[in-house]
Design a protein around this motif. Structure first.
Motif, short mmCIF file in Angstrom:
data_model
loop_
_atom_site.label_atom_id
_atom_site.label_comp_id
_atom_site.label_asym_id
_atom_site.label_seq_id
_atom_site.Cartn_x
_atom_site.Cartn_y
_atom_site.Cartn_z
N THR A 36 25.33 100.98 36.07
CA THR A 36 25.40 102.53 36.17
C THR A 36 26.48 102.74 36.79
N LEU A 37 26.93 104.10 36.96
CA LEU A 37 27.68 104.61 37.74
C LEU A 37 27.40 104.29 39.48
N LYS A 38 26.45 104.49 39.72
CA LYS A 38 25.97 104.16 41.26
C LYS A 38 26.15 102.53 41.19
N ALA A 39 25.84 101.87 40.35
CA ALA A 39 25.98 100.29 40.69
C ALA A 39 27.58 99.97 40.67
N LEU A 40 28.23 100.76 39.62
CA LEU A 40 29.70 100.54 39.92
C LEU A 40 30.52 100.92 41.12
N ALA A 41 29.93 102.11 41.89
CA ALA A 41 30.43 102.63 42.90
C ALA A 41 30.43 101.70 43.87
N GLY A 42 29.23 100.97 44.10
CA GLY A 42 29.00 99.99 45.01
C GLY A 42 29.54 98.72 44.72
N THR A 43 30.36 98.33 43.98
CA THR A 43 30.73 97.12 43.48
C THR A 43 32.44 97.05 43.96
N ASP A 44 32.77 95.79 44.50
CA ASP A 44 34.17 95.77 44.75
C ASP A 44 34.77 94.87 43.70
N GLU A 45 36.05 94.56 43.68
CA GLU A 45 36.65 93.65 42.62
C GLU A 45 36.22 92.29 42.51
N ALA A 46 35.84 91.82 43.78
CA ALA A 46 35.50 90.29 43.85
C ALA A 46 34.07 90.04 43.16
N ALA A 47 33.15 91.24 43.54
CA ALA A 47 31.78 91.22 42.98
C ALA A 47 31.74 91.52 41.31
N ALA A 48 32.73 92.29 41.01
CA ALA A 48 32.85 92.81 39.70
C ALA A 48 33.40 91.34 38.62
N ARG A 49 34.36 90.68 39.32
CA ARG A 49 34.75 89.43 38.61
C ARG A 49 33.73 88.68 38.43
N ALA A 50 32.99 88.40 39.77
CA ALA A 50 31.88 87.13 39.68
C ALA A 50 30.69 87.68 38.98
N TYR A 51 30.46 88.92 38.78
CA TYR A 51 29.38 89.52 37.79
C TYR A 51 29.81 89.34 36.43
N GLY A 52 31.23 89.25 35.87
CA GLY A 52 31.63 89.34 34.88
C GLY A 52 32.00 90.60 33.99
N LEU A 53 31.96 91.67 35.04
CA LEU A 53 32.12 93.04 34.58
C LEU A 53 33.59 93.06 33.85
N LYS A 54 34.69 92.39 34.28
CA LYS A 54 35.92 92.71 33.68
C LYS A 54 36.03 91.96 32.39
N SER A 55 35.03 91.16 31.75
CA SER A 55 35.11 90.50 30.66
C SER A 55 34.27 91.12 29.64
N ARG A 56 33.28 92.36 30.00
CA ARG A 56 32.23 92.84 29.24
C ARG A 56 32.43 94.31 29.06
N TYR A 57 31.80 95.04 28.02
CA TYR A 57 31.86 95.95 27.61
C TYR A 57 30.74 96.91 28.76
N LEU A 58 31.06 98.24 29.09
CA LEU A 58 29.98 98.79 29.81
C LEU A 58 29.46 100.05 29.22
N LEU A 59 28.29 100.32 29.17
CA LEU A 59 27.84 101.47 28.30
C LEU A 59 27.19 102.48 29.62
#
Length: 161
Positions: A36-59
């Motif tokens: 969600t936008l809330k979850a995204l706002a609380g995420t830094d670059e390292a966490a986004a990479r570790a969670y795989g957000l950089k390689s997935r589509y977000l809805l």
């Protein structure tokens, strides 16, 4: 004969279910519905990479608070949309979460009109619209004197009217 026929039908249903489950696993590895936008706002670059957000589509869903036209012509069209969501904390405080979504290419030219029509139809997005967007390749950008904010690239979007 009937028993053999039923066995074949049951086997086909089980194989179809297994194949569909595999396809859903593949789908879940490409698209992330949990962010969600809330979850995204609380995420830094390292966490986004570790969670795989950089390689997935977000809805994501949210409200369009601003549209900045970077290249307003149809050829090479680019617009940056500020997408905001919020929540009440108790009865007196509201927290808001935001990101930017970059719309690039002529397929978005008619979706984001430079001048908002007086009575917009369901085929356009204007400020204050609530929208649903599929986006990819998030990255943090630093604004002057503000917290870093996520910049996403739009793949598809539509107003929720």
């Amino acid at each position: 004969m009937k028993r053999a026929h039923r066995s074949v039908v049951v086997l086909c249903l089980l194989l179809t279910g297994a194949a569909l489950a595999g396809a859903l696993d593949d789908f879940d590895s490409v698209v992330d519905f949990s962010v969600t936008l809330k979850a995204l706002a609380g995420t830094d670059e390292a966490a986004a990479r570790a969670y795989g957000l950089k390689s997935r589509y977000l809805l994501l869903d949210g409200t369009v608070t601003a549209i900045q036209f970077l290249e307003p012509e149809e050829e090479g069209f680019q617009a940056q949309v500020e997408l905001v969501a919020g929540e009440w904390i108790g009865l007196e405080e509201v927290r808001s979460y935001r990101c930017y979504v970059l719309f690039q290419g002529r397929r978005f030219f008619r979706l984001l009109p430079r001048r908002a029509p007086r009575n917009p139809d369901a085929s356009v997005i204007v400020p204050n619209d609530r929208i649903l967007v599929v986006a990819r390749a998030p990255r943090l950008v630093q604004e002057q004197g503000a917290e870093p904010v996520w910049l996403l690239e739009a793949v598809h979007a539509r107003p929720l009217r």
